[in-house]
Write an enzyme that holds these catalytic residues in place. Structure first.
Site, PDB file in Angstrom:
ATOM      1  N   CYS A   1       0.806  -1.235   0.000  1.00  0.00           N
ATOM      2  CA  CYS A   1       0.000   0.000   0.000  1.00  0.00           C
ATOM      3  C   CYS A   1       0.833   1.276   0.000  1.00  0.00           C
ATOM      4  CB  CYS A   1      -0.905   0.010   1.226  1.00  0.00           C
ATOM      5  SG  CYS A   1       0.057  -0.042   2.740  1.00  0.00           S
TER       6      CYS A   1
ATOM      7  N   CYS B   1      -0.980  -5.313   7.122  1.00  0.00           N
ATOM      8  CA  CYS B   1      -0.644  -4.074   7.839  1.00  0.00           C
ATOM      9  C   CYS B   1       0.315  -4.306   9.000  1.00  0.00           C
ATOM     10  CB  CYS B   1      -1.914  -3.390   8.324  1.00  0.00           C
ATOM     11  SG  CYS B   1      -3.066  -3.051   6.981  1.00  0.00           S
TER      12      CYS B   1
END
Ligand code: FES
Length: 126
Positions: free
Chosen positions: A35, A104
């Site tokens: 990301c 994440c």
């Protein structure tokens, strides 16, 4: 943030140890290839033990929460133990992450390992 565990919400809303240590013993900046979010980690190390970890993360709630959680989790840990802290350990410790947020926790795990390596490399050159 209904998909997040209570612990993720708690760390996101009240992040612990955010900031940057002056003259850190170990430091690293990593970015998440999935990301593009980034995390900086600075470490204070005494007697091969992490006595403080501070961080700055530009990322999603899961990245911020896992950064905060990791900074508390590794405090007092030996470098050997801290090296073994994987994204799975972090994810489990924070009560799990939604499936699409699994990547994440990579930031905190990678930044921690890289900051430990930077400390070890510095020691070799002293
Ligand atoms: Fe980038 Fe979570 S979406 S770290």
């Amino acid at each position: 943030m209904t998909d997040y565990s209570d612990k993720v919400v708690q760390h996101f809303e009240n992040p612990q140890n955010s900031g940057i240590l002056e003259n850190p013993d170990g430091e690293a900046i990593v970015s998440n290839p999935v990301c593009g979010d980034t995390m900086s980690v600075t470490l204070r190390i005494k007697n091969l033990t992490i006595v403080n970890m501070q961080w700055q993360t530009r990322g999603c709630p899961a990245a911020i929460a896992t950064s905060s959680y990791t900074s508390e989790f590794v405090r007092g840990m030996s470098l050997k133990e801290a090296r073994e802290v994987s994204r799975e350990v972090i994810t489990q410790g924070i009560g799990g992450l939604p499936r699409d947020k699994g990547h994440c926790s990579v930031l905190a795990a990678d930044a921690l390992k890289k900051a430990i390596s930077s400390y070890e490399n510095k020691q070799k050159t002293l």
